[in-house]
Design a protein around this motif. Sequence first.
Motif, PDB file in Angstrom:
ATOM      1  N   TRP A 142       0.827  -1.214   0.000  1.00 34.18           N
ATOM      2  CA  TRP A 142       0.000   0.000   0.000  1.00 34.18           C
ATOM      3  C   TRP A 142       0.858   1.260   0.000  1.00 34.18           C
ATOM      4  CZ3 TRP A 142      -5.049  -1.421  -0.525  1.00 34.18           C
ATOM      5  CH2 TRP A 142      -5.467  -2.647   0.025  1.00 34.18           C
ATOM      6  N   LYS A 143       2.013   1.227  -0.654  1.00 33.32           N
ATOM      7  CA  LYS A 143       2.908   2.405  -0.676  1.00 33.32           C
ATOM      8  C   LYS A 143       2.407   3.444  -1.671  1.00 33.32           C
ATOM      9  CE  LYS A 143       6.856   1.518   1.710  1.00 33.32           C
ATOM     10  NZ  LYS A 143       7.137   2.276   2.918  1.00 33.32           N
ATOM     11  N   VAL A 144       2.543   4.711  -1.308  1.00 33.45           N
ATOM     12  CA  VAL A 144       2.274   5.808  -2.240  1.00 33.45           C
ATOM     13  C   VAL A 144       3.527   5.958  -3.102  1.00 33.45           C
ATOM     14  CG1 VAL A 144       1.573   8.220  -2.446  1.00 33.45           C
ATOM     15  CG2 VAL A 144       1.077   6.965  -0.348  1.00 33.45           C
ATOM     16  N   ARG A 145       3.394   5.806  -4.404  1.00 33.56           N
ATOM     17  CA  ARG A 145       4.574   5.870  -5.284  1.00 33.56           C
ATOM     18  C   ARG A 145       4.727   7.283  -5.852  1.00 33.56           C
ATOM     19  NH1 ARG A 145       6.069   1.123  -4.070  1.00 33.56           N
ATOM     20  NH2 ARG A 145       4.568  -0.550  -4.280  1.00 33.56           N
ATOM     21  N   THR A 146       5.971   7.783  -5.797  1.00 32.55           N
ATOM     22  CA  THR A 146       6.220   9.145  -6.289  1.00 32.55           C
ATOM     23  C   THR A 146       5.828   9.268  -7.754  1.00 32.55           C
ATOM     24  OG1 THR A 146       8.152   8.969  -4.898  1.00 32.55           O
ATOM     25  CG2 THR A 146       7.935  10.993  -6.115  1.00 32.55           C
ATOM     26  N   GLU A 147       6.073   8.194  -8.551  1.00 31.13           N
ATOM     27  CA  GLU A 147       5.734   8.325  -9.986  1.00 31.13           C
ATOM     28  C   GLU A 147       4.225   8.492 -10.187  1.00 31.13           C
ATOM     29  OE1 GLU A 147       7.511   5.891  -8.589  1.00 31.13           O
ATOM     30  OE2 GLU A 147       7.021   3.906  -9.367  1.00 31.13           O
ATOM     31  N   ASP A 148       3.430   7.874  -9.320  1.00 33.09           N
ATOM     32  CA  ASP A 148       1.971   8.055  -9.433  1.00 33.09           C
ATOM     33  C   ASP A 148       1.565   9.478  -9.019  1.00 33.09           C
ATOM     34  OD1 ASP A 148       1.808   5.432 -10.218  1.00 33.09           O
ATOM     35  OD2 ASP A 148       1.235   4.671  -8.246  1.00 33.09           O
ATOM     36  N   LEU A 149       2.246   9.991  -8.012  1.00 34.33           N
ATOM     37  CA  LEU A 149       1.957  11.375  -7.600  1.00 34.33           C
ATOM     38  C   LEU A 149       2.341  12.339  -8.720  1.00 34.33           C
ATOM     39  CD1 LEU A 149       3.297  11.294  -3.919  1.00 34.33           C
ATOM     40  CD2 LEU A 149       0.909  11.411  -4.629  1.00 34.33           C
ATOM     41  N   GLU A 150       3.521  12.105  -9.305  1.00 33.31           N
ATOM     42  CA  GLU A 150       3.983  12.997 -10.387  1.00 33.31           C
ATOM     43  C   GLU A 150       3.024  12.939 -11.567  1.00 33.31           C
ATOM     44  OE1 GLU A 150       6.216  15.252 -10.246  1.00 33.31           O
ATOM     45  OE2 GLU A 150       7.449  14.675  -8.529  1.00 33.31           O
ATOM     46  N   ALA A 151       2.456  11.759 -11.825  1.00 31.92           N
ATOM     47  CA  ALA A 151       1.521  11.634 -12.955  1.00 31.92           C
ATOM     48  C   ALA A 151       0.209  12.357 -12.654  1.00 31.92           C
ATOM     49  CB  ALA A 151       1.260  10.156 -13.249  1.00 31.92           C
ATOM     50  N   ALA A 152      -0.138  12.496 -11.382  1.00 34.71           N
ATOM     51  CA  ALA A 152      -1.435  13.099 -11.022  1.00 34.71           C
ATOM     52  C   ALA A 152      -1.352  14.622 -10.874  1.00 34.71           C
ATOM     53  CB  ALA A 152      -1.934  12.501  -9.705  1.00 34.71           C
ATOM     54  N   GLY A 154      -0.747  18.535 -11.617  1.00 29.94           N
ATOM     55  CA  GLY A 154      -0.822  19.401 -12.804  1.00 29.94           C
ATOM     56  C   GLY A 154      -0.738  20.858 -12.393  1.00 29.94           C
ATOM     57  N   ASP A 155      -0.968  21.754 -13.349  1.00 27.16           N
ATOM     58  CA  ASP A 155      -0.841  23.196 -13.092  1.00 27.16           C
ATOM     59  C   ASP A 155      -1.814  23.693 -12.035  1.00 27.16           C
ATOM     60  OD1 ASP A 155       0.981  23.213 -15.046  1.00 27.16           O
ATOM     61  OD2 ASP A 155      -0.309  24.172 -16.577  1.00 27.16           O
ATOM     62  N   ARG A 156      -2.958  23.016 -11.919  1.00 27.49           N
ATOM     63  CA  ARG A 156      -3.979  23.507 -10.989  1.00 27.49           C
ATOM     64  C   ARG A 156      -3.940  22.772  -9.641  1.00 27.49           C
ATOM     65  NH1 ARG A 156      -6.974  27.379 -13.043  1.00 27.49           N
ATOM     66  NH2 ARG A 156      -7.756  27.422 -10.913  1.00 27.49           N
ATOM     67  N   THR A 157      -2.979  21.870  -9.471  1.00 30.62           N
ATOM     68  CA  THR A 157      -2.942  21.105  -8.215  1.00 30.62           C
ATOM     69  C   THR A 157      -2.409  21.979  -7.088  1.00 30.62           C
ATOM     70  OG1 THR A 157      -2.414  19.204  -9.587  1.00 30.62           O
ATOM     71  CG2 THR A 157      -2.251  18.902  -7.212  1.00 30.62           C
ATOM     72  N   ARG A 158      -3.196  22.068  -6.036  1.00 32.12           N
ATOM     73  CA  ARG A 158      -2.795  22.914  -4.899  1.00 32.12           C
ATOM     74  C   ARG A 158      -2.683  22.116  -3.604  1.00 32.12           C
ATOM     75  NH1 ARG A 158      -2.038  25.591  -8.469  1.00 32.12           N
ATOM     76  NH2 ARG A 158      -3.113  27.430  -9.262  1.00 32.12           N
ATOM     77  N   PHE A 159      -3.304  20.916  -3.553  1.00 36.28           N
ATOM     78  CA  PHE A 159      -3.403  20.189  -2.279  1.00 36.28           C
ATOM     79  C   PHE A 159      -3.056  18.714  -2.447  1.00 36.28           C
ATOM     80  CE2 PHE A 159      -6.229  23.772  -2.088  1.00 36.28           C
ATOM     81  CZ  PHE A 159      -5.950  24.310  -0.843  1.00 36.28           C
ATOM     82  N   LEU A 160      -2.531  18.166  -1.364  1.00 35.03           N
ATOM     83  CA  LEU A 160      -2.381  16.717  -1.234  1.00 35.03           C
ATOM     84  C   LEU A 160      -3.085  16.356   0.072  1.00 35.03           C
ATOM     85  CD1 LEU A 160      -1.072  13.942  -1.900  1.00 35.03           C
ATOM     86  CD2 LEU A 160       0.941  14.730  -0.632  1.00 35.03           C
ATOM     87  N   ILE A 161      -4.022  15.406  -0.006  1.00 43.76           N
ATOM     88  CA  ILE A 161      -4.714  14.983   1.220  1.00 43.76           C
ATOM     89  C   ILE A 161      -4.193  13.600   1.592  1.00 43.76           C
ATOM     90  CG2 ILE A 161      -6.948  14.561   2.312  1.00 43.76           C
ATOM     91  CD1 ILE A 161      -8.194  16.537   0.379  1.00 43.76           C
ATOM     92  N   LEU A 162      -3.602  13.529   2.774  1.00 46.01           N
ATOM     93  CA  LEU A 162      -2.919  12.303   3.207  1.00 46.01           C
ATOM     94  C   LEU A 162      -3.488  11.831   4.532  1.00 46.01           C
ATOM     95  CD1 LEU A 162       0.912  12.863   2.984  1.00 46.01           C
ATOM     96  CD2 LEU A 162      -0.410  11.211   1.674  1.00 46.01           C
ATOM     97  N   ASN A 163      -3.312  10.565   4.813  1.00 50.21           N
ATOM     98  CA  ASN A 163      -3.753   9.999   6.087  1.00 50.21           C
ATOM     99  C   ASN A 163      -2.672   9.026   6.558  1.00 50.21           C
ATOM    100  OD1 ASN A 163      -6.210   7.440   6.827  1.00 50.21           O
ATOM    101  ND2 ASN A 163      -5.344   8.931   8.213  1.00 50.21           N
ATOM    102  N   SER A 164      -2.040   9.369   7.684  1.00 47.97           N
ATOM    103  CA  SER A 164      -1.038   8.456   8.252  1.00 47.97           C
ATOM    104  C   SER A 164      -1.032   8.601   9.764  1.00 47.97           C
ATOM    105  CB  SER A 164       0.357   8.773   7.719  1.00 47.97           C
ATOM    106  OG  SER A 164       1.308   7.888   8.291  1.00 47.97           O
ATOM    107  N   PRO A 165      -1.064   7.490  10.529  1.00 50.08           N
ATOM    108  CA  PRO A 165      -1.308   6.125  10.105  1.00 50.08           C
ATOM    109  C   PRO A 165      -2.617   6.010   9.325  1.00 50.08           C
ATOM    110  CG  PRO A 165      -0.617   6.161  12.402  1.00 50.08           C
ATOM    111  CD  PRO A 165      -0.833   7.585  11.988  1.00 50.08           C
ATOM    112  N   HIS A 166      -2.677   4.997   8.482  1.00 51.80           N
ATOM    113  CA  HIS A 166      -3.713   4.959   7.461  1.00 51.80           C
ATOM    114  C   HIS A 166      -4.861   4.004   7.765  1.00 51.80           C
ATOM    115  CE1 HIS A 166      -5.420   4.072   3.427  1.00 51.80           C
ATOM    116  NE2 HIS A 166      -5.243   5.376   3.312  1.00 51.80           N
ATOM    117  N   ASN A 167      -6.055   4.570   7.676  1.00 55.14           N
ATOM    118  CA  ASN A 167      -7.299   3.802   7.730  1.00 55.14           C
ATOM    119  C   ASN A 167      -7.791   3.690   6.294  1.00 55.14           C
ATOM    120  OD1 ASN A 167      -9.896   2.868   8.177  1.00 55.14           O
ATOM    121  ND2 ASN A 167     -10.664   4.739   9.100  1.00 55.14           N
ATOM    122  N   PRO A 168      -8.005   2.551   5.706  1.00 58.71           N
ATOM    123  CA  PRO A 168      -8.154   1.248   6.331  1.00 58.71           C
ATOM    124  C   PRO A 168      -6.952   0.304   6.236  1.00 58.71           C
ATOM    125  CG  PRO A 168      -8.981   1.109   4.097  1.00 58.71           C
ATOM    126  CD  PRO A 168      -8.446   2.518   4.288  1.00 58.71           C
TER     127      PRO A 168
END
Length: 385
Positions: A142-152, A154-168
């Motif tokens: 269940w790792k967050v991969r940097t390449e997936d973040l980089e692919a997501a 864009g110019d309008r991205t302002r936020f990352l919503i994270l949860n750690s420790p992670h449910n579920p």
Amino acid sequence: MNPVFAKLPTTIFEEMSARARANGAINLGQGFPDAAGPEDVRQAAAEAALNGWNQYPPMRGLPELRAAIADHYSSHQGLSPDPETEIVVTSGATEALAASILGLVSPDDEAIIVQPAYDAYAPLVRQAGGVPRFVSTRPPDWKVRTEDLEAAVGDRTRFLILNSPHNPTATMLDEADLGLLADFCVSHDLITICDEVWEHLVFDGAAHRSLMAMPGMAERTVKIGSAGKIFSLTGWKVGWAIAAEPLAAVIAKAHQFLTFTTPPNLQSAVAYGLGKDSSYFTGMRAGYQASRDRLSAALTDSGYAVLPSAATYFLLVDLAASGIELDDRACAIRLVEEFGVASIPVSALYETDAVTTALRLCFAKGDATLDEAADRLAEARKALT
Ligand code: PMP
Ligand code: GLN
């Protein structure tokens, strides 16, 4: 009617609790402990209701609670939020999320959400006029991969919503993950809304580290906490958002029109509780860890593939690896209706690209309940494989 809300199903937690009640099942679905919670903290709430102030408290929270939150994070996580300007007390983490997202997200802003995701994030982003961009994580790690973040991003991205420790998934970000995520947020100039409600429920000697403590993150992180989780009192709904002054000021503006304040007796009891000796927190963790080990061992004995649970009071079973071919939702419904155990199908916490082979079980229950649930699940596995 507002389509953001009108089109939504009732939350999976409410749905599975209703199914548990209708079937007289053991409820290992929605996450809540079955113990009464620390008596001294409940006593402090009763005392404050009887002899304390029961009118509107200050909008940002009782000064004694904000001071206790600042002291608590200073001694447990090396953070030093200013109680006057950087802490907003809310009615649960849910309201802290709502005030943060509604206060900070502007129309057309994009917010990256890591799936599986707590169900409140995406609807709140949409209600603010923002656009969720989903990044999926998968078993076994269940790792967050940097390449997936980089692919997501864009110019309008302002936020990352994270949860750690992670449910579920019951995983937590390690030092290397935190470093990569901090670099990602700094390089793309993102604000992170970091839902850390499970920060005290970490096992095997681990310690929670906040993304807020990483270089460059203090001014761009909103850290969210919940007394409901810290004190095993989920009905209390006392939470908070911690952020640099300009962010906290806007979060407070949103909070004043969501709930404005939170019951003062509960705030006062939480202020007392946060000051408890560290033995309270280690004792609580040890108790949940023993419950985790008990349920995990029983399920493993009966042939379930149990994924490691590093944190939270949940564990996942991998259905496919347990020899069960049903998808998670179909399996959860059969388990609650035919075998008397409610669970949460993890696919309900994805909007796209769902993993459909994992069921979440809550182990915050007494031994007898866990044993009975494990016996029923053993019968179920025999019938379903
Ligand atoms: N975020 C996460 C990840 C949660 O698991 C929960 C509750 N289980 C919440 C937020 C909501 O917390 P509260 O009950 O304090 O609103
Ligand atoms: N957060 C709890 C869970 O994950 C449930 C919260 C809720 O019912 N909304 O089970």
